[in-house]
Design a protein around this motif. Structure first.
Motif, mmCIF file in Angstrom:
data_model
loop_
_atom_site.group_PDB
_atom_site.id
_atom_site.type_symbol
_atom_site.label_atom_id
_atom_site.label_comp_id
_atom_site.label_asym_id
_atom_site.label_seq_id
_atom_site.Cartn_x
_atom_site.Cartn_y
_atom_site.Cartn_z
ATOM 1 N N ASP A 150 30.054 66.634 59.458
ATOM 2 C CA ASP A 150 28.677 66.188 59.699
ATOM 3 C C ASP A 150 27.661 67.006 58.902
ATOM 4 O OD1 ASP A 150 28.698 68.609 61.019
ATOM 5 O OD2 ASP A 150 28.517 67.757 63.034
ATOM 6 N N ASN A 151 28.178 67.786 57.926
ATOM 7 C CA ASN A 151 27.328 68.541 56.998
ATOM 8 C C ASN A 151 26.529 69.649 57.679
ATOM 9 O OD1 ASN A 151 26.708 68.828 54.223
ATOM 10 N ND2 ASN A 151 24.697 67.896 54.527
ATOM 11 N N ARG A 152 26.989 70.116 58.848
ATOM 12 C CA ARG A 152 26.317 71.237 59.516
ATOM 13 C C ARG A 152 26.685 72.549 58.837
ATOM 14 N NH1 ARG A 152 28.352 72.428 64.048
ATOM 15 N NH2 ARG A 152 30.033 70.889 64.081
ATOM 16 N N PHE A 153 25.693 73.440 58.689
ATOM 17 C CA PHE A 153 25.927 74.743 58.074
ATOM 18 C C PHE A 153 24.976 75.741 58.702
ATOM 19 C CE2 PHE A 153 25.987 77.454 54.024
ATOM 20 C CZ PHE A 153 27.232 77.995 54.312
ATOM 21 N N ASP A 154 25.523 76.734 59.388
ATOM 22 C CA ASP A 154 24.744 77.693 60.153
ATOM 23 C C ASP A 154 24.028 78.676 59.216
ATOM 24 O OD1 ASP A 154 23.907 79.930 61.753
ATOM 25 O OD2 ASP A 154 25.284 79.262 63.319
ATOM 26 N N PHE A 164 32.262 83.148 64.235
ATOM 27 C CA PHE A 164 31.906 82.988 62.829
ATOM 28 C C PHE A 164 32.048 81.551 62.341
ATOM 29 C CE2 PHE A 164 32.624 87.589 62.903
ATOM 30 C CZ PHE A 164 31.507 88.023 62.204
ATOM 31 N N LYS A 165 32.230 80.620 63.259
ATOM 32 C CA LYS A 165 32.274 79.221 62.840
ATOM 33 C C LYS A 165 30.876 78.815 62.385
ATOM 34 C CE LYS A 165 34.681 76.294 65.263
ATOM 35 N NZ LYS A 165 35.076 75.305 66.317
ATOM 36 N N MET A 166 30.786 78.311 61.158
ATOM 37 C CA MET A 166 29.485 78.061 60.543
ATOM 38 C C MET A 166 29.068 76.595 60.579
ATOM 39 S SD MET A 166 29.669 80.579 57.220
ATOM 40 C CE MET A 166 27.896 80.513 56.939
ATOM 41 N N GLY A 167 29.943 75.725 61.034
ATOM 42 C CA GLY A 167 29.601 74.314 61.046
ATOM 43 C C GLY A 167 30.807 73.468 60.720
ATOM 44 N N PHE A 227 30.496 68.206 50.713
ATOM 45 C CA PHE A 227 29.701 69.320 51.246
ATOM 46 C C PHE A 227 29.365 70.320 50.147
ATOM 47 C CE2 PHE A 227 29.369 73.618 52.862
ATOM 48 C CZ PHE A 227 28.480 73.497 53.922
ATOM 49 N N VAL A 228 30.357 70.732 49.362
ATOM 50 C CA VAL A 228 30.092 71.755 48.353
ATOM 51 C C VAL A 228 29.179 71.223 47.258
ATOM 52 C CG1 VAL A 228 32.113 71.383 46.835
ATOM 53 C CG2 VAL A 228 31.154 73.670 47.085
ATOM 54 N N ILE A 229 29.300 69.950 46.928
ATOM 55 C CA ILE A 229 28.374 69.371 45.958
ATOM 56 C C ILE A 229 26.953 69.407 46.509
ATOM 57 C CG2 ILE A 229 27.673 67.214 44.848
ATOM 58 C CD1 ILE A 229 30.658 66.565 44.503
ATOM 59 N N HIS A 236 28.222 82.914 52.135
ATOM 60 C CA HIS A 236 27.007 82.317 51.569
ATOM 61 C C HIS A 236 27.248 81.673 50.208
ATOM 62 C CE1 HIS A 236 25.999 85.929 48.974
ATOM 63 N NE2 HIS A 236 26.792 86.495 49.863
ATOM 64 N N GLU A 237 28.111 82.249 49.396
ATOM 65 C CA GLU A 237 28.483 81.623 48.130
ATOM 66 C C GLU A 237 29.899 81.053 48.175
ATOM 67 O OE1 GLU A 237 25.911 84.268 44.937
ATOM 68 O OE2 GLU A 237 27.942 84.910 45.435
ATOM 69 N N TYR A 238 30.654 81.527 49.126
ATOM 70 C CA TYR A 238 32.061 81.149 49.254
ATOM 71 C C TYR A 238 32.357 80.913 50.726
ATOM 72 C CZ TYR A 238 37.107 82.182 49.690
ATOM 73 O OH TYR A 238 38.445 82.137 50.000
ATOM 74 N N VAL A 239 32.995 79.789 51.036
ATOM 75 C CA VAL A 239 33.354 79.492 52.421
ATOM 76 C C VAL A 239 34.761 78.921 52.474
ATOM 77 C CG1 VAL A 239 30.971 79.071 53.161
ATOM 78 C CG2 VAL A 239 32.355 77.154 52.311
#
Length: 461
Positions: free
Chosen positions: A388-392, A381-384, A146-148, A358-361
């Motif tokens: 499954d590579n979901r990101f709010d 605040f759950k972002m995904g 995900f981070v890559i 946004h830069e750190y999760v």
């Protein structure tokens, strides 16, 4: 905007918008006090200034001080205008994720009384109010993928192994680290790893691995044995000081007293925390950080507004002793007193801070994504999910747009470019709004900034 104060036998003036720091003599400082936030830019020294200071200084001294201040103003080093407000209005960040906190274990072998991660839940400290769990290597690898994928052209990526206690799931740490290093080569990324530990499970093999693979290590200890063992206890109520100190000292020495720090917490029970900082230094630790606890007012250990005068005095006491130790050759680093007055962070960093959301999760053992470790468990605040590579993107935008100019409480604060508006999690937890800072933290930050600048001035003598 300027901020002026006296500390460590120096008359200090901080020009907020240029970042310039000036050390003034007594007459120039008295002149500055007379003008306050509004400087009279007359060609000649105002008669009001001469009248105000004539009982203490000669007219020649007063005129000379005025000329000195006026020159600084003309050179945009004092009373400078705010050059950032307009910039902030048009700030359109296109953030990429460059740092990730992996919650390797929602479980812990300590029951620290102030633990924010579920100290009072049925599951106990380190559980984040949910069931105790550990991150599988498979979830960790998905987090690396995900981070890559979300790091854009960013080459350097930071991975923090966090808990609970990461060492209770050290096999997963090693497997995830190996995968990240392998994928970094494939994708042209460089991973840097940090691990935070309470030290109970440290042994020679783990130390060797940490020294080979971890760029930084955070070692949790609060100070003296009495202070540490009052709050950092095992399930049976016993303390951990005697177990962890020899291990921490060995690890610190094995890393050449660099790329680590011992990290403590002070509470209402040890408002004289300077002795805890100095105790850690006397033990032989050269990299230290002791942070104020963040807790609801009802907690017996919580820091309250009435504690602030004592806390201020303690920081000033610590600052004086810090300078004396540095000058006598037995100095150490204290995180809150380390300030870069030459350049400091970039403009965007000064405006928007840590980059959480946004830069750190943060990623939980189940693969859920949150803005940072302190938001974990807050469903809104759950972002995904990394699974499954979901990101709010909507939540990301909320954090991405937040900066010191979206926070009304920051506008008149001289320290705003040092703390970048403070911790959004603390703001939300206390005020329900990431743009409304936690007031006590702001008060302490202002004092720490004063101390840090005064220390830099004293060490420059």
């Amino acid at each position: 905007m300027i901020h002026y104060y006296k500390q460590l036998d120096h008359n200090i003036v901080l020009d907020v918008y240029s970042g310039a720091v000036h050390i003034l003599d007594d007459v120039a400082y008295a002149a500055l006090e007379h003008f306050g936030q509004q400087f009279d830019t007359s060609d000649t020294c105002p008669t009001s200034l001469i009248s105000a200071l004539s009982g203490r200084y000669t007219q020649e001294q007063i005129q000379g001080a005025y000329a000195e201040i006026r020159e600084l103003v003309q050179n945009d080093l004092l009373y400078t205008d705010d050059a950032y407000a307009e910039y902030a209005k048009g700030l359109e960040k296109r953030s990429v994720v460059k740092a990730m906190c992996l919650h390797i274990a929602h479980d812990c072998n300590l029951r620290c009384k102030y633990c924010f991660a579920g100290a009072d839940s049925e599951q106990g400290a380190g559980s984040y109010e949910g069931a105790r769990s550990k991150m599988s290597a498979e979830v960790g690898k998905k987090a690396i993928d995900f981070v890559i994928a979300h790091s854009g052209n960013r080459k350097n990526i930071e991975i923090d192994y966090f808990g609970g206690e990461p060492l209770i799931n050290f096999g997963a740490v090693k497997e995830i680290t190996a995968y990240a290093e392998e994928q970094g080569v494939i994708h042209g990324k460089t991973f840097r790893f940090t691990i935070t530990t309470n030290g109970l499970l440290l042994d020679d093999d783990k130390m060797a691995y940490i020294n080979e693979h971890m760029s930084n290590v955070v070692l949790s200890i609060d100070g003296t044995k009495a202070v540490n063992d009052a709050m950092r206890v095992r399930a049976d109520g016993s303390g951990c000081y005697d177990t962890i100190v020899p291990k921490f000292l060995k690890l610190a020495e094995s890393r050449g007293q660099d790329n680590y720090y011992v990290r403590g917490t002070f509470t209402a029970h040890n408002l004289d925390f300077a002795k805890d900082v100095l105790h850690l230094a006397d033990l032989g630790f050269e990299q230290t950080s002791v942070e104020p606890v963040v807790a609801a007012d009802a907690e017996p250990y919580a820091l309250l507004p009435e504690h602030l005068p004592q806390i201020y005095a303690e920081y000033e006491t610590l600052a004086a002793k810090y300078v004396n130790r540095r000058k006598s050759g037995n100095g150490f680093n204290f995180f809150h007193f380390m300030v870069d007055l030459e350049q400091g962070p970039c403009v965007i960093k000064r405006l928007s801070g840590c980059g959480s959301g946004h830069e750190y999760v943060a990623v939980t053992p189940d693969g859920d994504i949150y803005p940072c470790h302190q938001f974990v468990g807050k469903e809104e605040f759950k972002m995904g999910s990394v699974l499954d590579n979901r990101f709010d993107e909507d939540i990301k935008q909320i954090f991405q747009k937040s900066n010191v100019y979206t926070k009304p409480d920051c506008q008149a604060c001289f320290a705003k470019f040092y703390c970048s508006g403070g911790c959004p999690a603390n703001a939300y937890n206390f005020n329900g709004d990431i743009d409304k800072p936690y007031a006590i933290a702001c008060d302490m930050e202002r004092k720490r900034v004063e101390c840090a600048v005064a220390i830099a001035a004293a060490l420059a003598d």
